[in-house]
Design an enzyme around this catalytic site. Structure first.
Site, PDB file in Angstrom:
ATOM      1  N   GLU A   1       0.853  -1.196   0.000  1.00 22.71           N
ATOM      2  CA  GLU A   1       0.000   0.000   0.000  1.00 22.71           C
ATOM      3  C   GLU A   1       0.890   1.248   0.000  1.00 22.71           C
ATOM      4  O   GLU A   1       1.952   1.251   0.653  1.00 22.71           O
ATOM      5  CB  GLU A   1      -0.857  -0.016   1.272  1.00 22.71           C
ATOM      6  CG  GLU A   1      -1.695   1.234   1.509  1.00 22.71           C
ATOM      7  CD  GLU A   1      -2.362   1.239   2.891  1.00 22.71           C
ATOM      8  OE1 GLU A   1      -1.800   0.658   3.838  1.00 22.71           O
ATOM      9  OE2 GLU A   1      -3.472   1.822   3.013  1.00 22.71           O
TER      10      GLU A   1
ATOM     11  N   ASN B   1      -7.105   5.973  -1.986  1.00 25.11           N
ATOM     12  CA  ASN B   1      -5.985   5.098  -1.617  1.00 25.11           C
ATOM     13  C   ASN B   1      -6.145   3.866  -2.501  1.00 25.11           C
ATOM     14  O   ASN B   1      -7.072   3.073  -2.279  1.00 25.11           O
ATOM     15  CB  ASN B   1      -6.085   4.739  -0.125  1.00 25.11           C
ATOM     16  CG  ASN B   1      -4.891   3.937   0.349  1.00 25.11           C
ATOM     17  OD1 ASN B   1      -4.133   3.396  -0.476  1.00 25.11           O
ATOM     18  ND2 ASN B   1      -4.714   3.846   1.653  1.00 25.11           N
TER      19      ASN B   1
ATOM     20  N   LYS C   1      -9.500   1.759  -2.202  1.00 18.51           N
ATOM     21  CA  LYS C   1      -9.737   1.249  -0.843  1.00 18.51           C
ATOM     22  C   LYS C   1     -11.100   1.686  -0.299  1.00 18.51           C
ATOM     23  O   LYS C   1     -11.423   2.889  -0.287  1.00 18.51           O
ATOM     24  CB  LYS C   1      -8.629   1.751   0.073  1.00 18.51           C
ATOM     25  CG  LYS C   1      -8.645   1.200   1.503  1.00 18.51           C
ATOM     26  CD  LYS C   1      -7.422   1.710   2.237  1.00 18.51           C
ATOM     27  CE  LYS C   1      -7.304   1.161   3.651  1.00 18.51           C
ATOM     28  NZ  LYS C   1      -6.073   1.664   4.317  1.00 18.51           N
TER      29      LYS C   1
ATOM     30  N   GLU D   1      -6.713   8.754   7.375  1.00 20.56           N
ATOM     31  CA  GLU D   1      -7.114   8.276   6.045  1.00 20.56           C
ATOM     32  C   GLU D   1      -8.477   8.819   5.635  1.00 20.56           C
ATOM     33  O   GLU D   1      -8.703   9.103   4.462  1.00 20.56           O
ATOM     34  CB  GLU D   1      -7.103   6.744   5.992  1.00 20.56           C
ATOM     35  CG  GLU D   1      -5.694   6.176   6.055  1.00 20.56           C
ATOM     36  CD  GLU D   1      -5.631   4.734   5.622  1.00 20.56           C
ATOM     37  OE1 GLU D   1      -5.180   3.889   6.416  1.00 20.56           O
ATOM     38  OE2 GLU D   1      -6.040   4.429   4.498  1.00 20.56           O
TER      39      GLU D   1
ATOM     40  N   CYS E   1      -4.987  -3.077   3.010  1.00 19.71           N
ATOM     41  CA  CYS E   1      -4.755  -2.886   4.436  1.00 19.71           C
ATOM     42  C   CYS E   1      -5.960  -3.153   5.344  1.00 19.71           C
ATOM     43  O   CYS E   1      -6.302  -4.281   5.597  1.00 19.71           O
ATOM     44  CB  CYS E   1      -4.168  -1.492   4.669  1.00 19.71           C
ATOM     45  SG  CYS E   1      -3.315  -1.420   6.225  1.00 19.71           S
TER      46      CYS E   1
ATOM     47  N   ASN F   1       0.095  -0.773   5.381  1.00 17.92           N
ATOM     48  CA  ASN F   1       0.964   0.017   6.255  1.00 17.92           C
ATOM     49  C   ASN F   1       0.250  -0.008   7.601  1.00 17.92           C
ATOM     50  O   ASN F   1      -0.746   0.710   7.781  1.00 17.92           O
ATOM     51  CB  ASN F   1       1.079   1.481   5.818  1.00 17.92           C
ATOM     52  CG  ASN F   1       1.827   1.720   4.518  1.00 17.92           C
ATOM     53  OD1 ASN F   1       2.523   2.717   4.380  1.00 17.92           O
ATOM     54  ND2 ASN F   1       1.684   0.857   3.538  1.00 17.92           N
TER      55      ASN F   1
END
Ligand code: ING
Length: 318
Positions: free
Chosen positions: A52, A115, A132, A151, A177, A202
């Site tokens: 990621e 993302n 994502k 995020e 993730c 991450n």
């Protein structure tokens, strides 16, 4: 296994990355990525899986007020000018690439930030893209936290759902993730017959919202990867950006998981490291045709709450 049994071997290279500094040059990062691609090709891999946000530091850990610096973390196109050396090397070596990155997209004239990840085949053609869906953390900074997890502030919720594509001799899907912690995400891929799920991550070792969870980060990472693979009869590759990045400790523990749920390969360091495994995609069949024969055993009529409710609600009444 009997010699007559069919096999669909796919040698996969999980390319774990160590820390990427906030101001590390793109050229320096690309040199690291190309070195991993070359090592993967030398190891006979058909696919190299990068983590990621593999092009930059994990920038959602900071409040970034300067619009130019914030936009500087995003890519307008991958493959594209900002990643040319990586995809030139992959095409020259005939190896497929998965990479996570911060995507800036113009949709109906408006700028959006996701993302994202992209899967490119051995000829350099884009197979699929994923944005994502499960964005963890906060929209506003958390007072007093050593590192933020913004995020929800940096990205929009992915708008393409969970997809799987025919690729590399099988059916390949992507999660990113936090997605790996939500069984619904895996199951939507499982219901598309997925045989290999690629998951870059991450993952901070410290969660300021729940410090008591810190002791379990690695175990919970393994738990959800092994469960996701086994319960959906698929191979899974979890690839980290790990180590201490700008002072924040990130989980390494890159894994390749078989449809049985067994971890067949794992990283040993917290830096740039290649983890290779031969994934026989045919092995998914023994689970898809028995214990996880979805058509034979699932009961969707019993699952209504899963899509009716966002949050938990009161117990059902008779
Ligand atoms: N990282 C974490 C993950 O789900 C997270 C999110 C943040 C988990 C804080 C726990 C505590 O692995 C990403 N990037 O989703």
């Amino acid at each position: 296994m009997s010699s007559t049994a069919r096999a669909r071997p796919l040698r996969v290279a999980a390319a774990q990355l160590g820390p990427i500094g906030r101001h590390e040059s793109r050229a320096a990062v690309l040199r690291r990525l190309v070195a991993l691609v070359e090592a993967a090709a030398a190891g006979g891999a058909a696919l190299v899986v990068l983590p990621e946000l593999a092009l930059t530091s994990f920038f959602p850990r900071w409040v970034i007020d300067d619009p130019a610096e914030f936009e500087g973390f995003f890519e307008d196109a991958v493959p594209g000018p900002g990643t040319q050396p990586l995809f030139d090397a992959a095409r020259r070596l005939g190896i497929g690439v998965h990479i996570g990155y911060a995507e800036r997209a113009v949709i109906d004239g408006a700028v959006h930030h996701f993302n994202s990840s992209v899967l490119v085949d051995r000829s350099g053609e884009v197979i699929g893209r994923y944005r994502k869906v499960h964005l963890p953390g906060d929209r506003e900074p958390r007072a007093g936290a050593a590192f933020q997890h913004l995020e929800k502030r940096c990205f929009e919720t992915g708008d393409g759902g969970f997809r799987a594509w025919p690729a590399l001799g099988g059916i390949v899907g992507m999660l990113i993730c936090n997605d790996r912690r939500w069984p619904e995400a895996w199951r939507v891929l499982g219901l598309q017959g997925v045989e290999l799920v690629l998951v870059g991550y991450n993952t901070p070792l410290h969660n300021p919202e729940a410090p008591g969870h810190d002791a379990h980060v690695k175990a919970q990472h393994r738990l959800v990867m092994q469960a996701g693979a086994y319960q959906n009869a698929t191979w899974a590759v979890a690839v980290a950006k790990g180590g201490t990045e700008e002072g924040q400790a990130l989980l390494a523990d890159t894994l390749i998981v078989a449809p049985s749920g067994e971890i067949v390969a794992e990283s040993r360091t917290e830096g740039d490291e290649l983890v290779l495994a031969d994934c026989d995609l045919e092995l998914t069949g023994t689970y898809k045709s028995t214990i996880f024969d979805f058509a034979a055993h699932r009961e969707p009529r019993a699952y209504g709450l899963i899509v009716e409710r966002r949050g938990a609600g009161p117990p059902l009444q008779d």
